[in-house]
Motif scaffolding. Sequence first.
Motif, mmCIF file in Angstrom:
data_model
loop_
_atom_site.group_PDB
_atom_site.id
_atom_site.type_symbol
_atom_site.label_atom_id
_atom_site.label_comp_id
_atom_site.label_asym_id
_atom_site.label_seq_id
_atom_site.Cartn_x
_atom_site.Cartn_y
_atom_site.Cartn_z
ATOM 1 N N VAL A 33 2.536 -9.810 -0.353
ATOM 2 C CA VAL A 33 2.413 -8.362 -0.169
ATOM 3 C C VAL A 33 0.966 -8.039 0.187
ATOM 4 O O VAL A 33 0.032 -8.494 -0.487
ATOM 5 N N PRO B 24 5.115 -6.799 3.792
ATOM 6 C CA PRO B 24 5.312 -5.619 2.932
ATOM 7 C C PRO B 24 3.955 -5.092 2.483
ATOM 8 O O PRO B 24 2.995 -5.872 2.327
ATOM 9 N N ARG C 20 1.619 -2.393 -0.161
ATOM 10 C CA ARG C 20 1.437 -1.522 -1.313
ATOM 11 C C ARG C 20 0.053 -0.923 -1.188
ATOM 12 O O ARG C 20 -0.872 -1.572 -0.685
ATOM 13 N N GLU D 290 4.449 2.021 -3.090
ATOM 14 C CA GLU D 290 4.824 1.529 -1.770
ATOM 15 C C GLU D 290 4.736 2.707 -0.807
ATOM 16 O O GLU D 290 5.384 3.731 -1.015
#
Length: 100
Positions: free
Chosen positions: A31, A76, A78, A93
């Motif tokens: 991430v 992904p 964050r 997120e």
Amino acid sequence: EAWSELRMTLHAGNYLEHVQLDRSFVDEEGVRWIIDYKTGRHLGGDVEAFLDSEVERYRGQLERYARAVAQTDDRPLRVGLYFPLMTRLRDWEPEGAGPG
């Protein structure tokens, strides 16, 4: 894959927007994190309410940072606000985040 004070340009419609990320790194799960440091102190009573209000205050800024990063990184994402003097992190997120 960590960056500090990374300058990026976001292509936003018909114009370019320049942003500077305080810190970004990839965690062990793949991430990409984008962290914005907030060095102010909160001297009032309700710390949680203060942190909630700071998230709302800076949400748009961090969402723009996420859009800029997503143009070149399909991991992904964050985002978070880190308050080092309070040793507190508020993260989420970003809207529309996820693998490209």
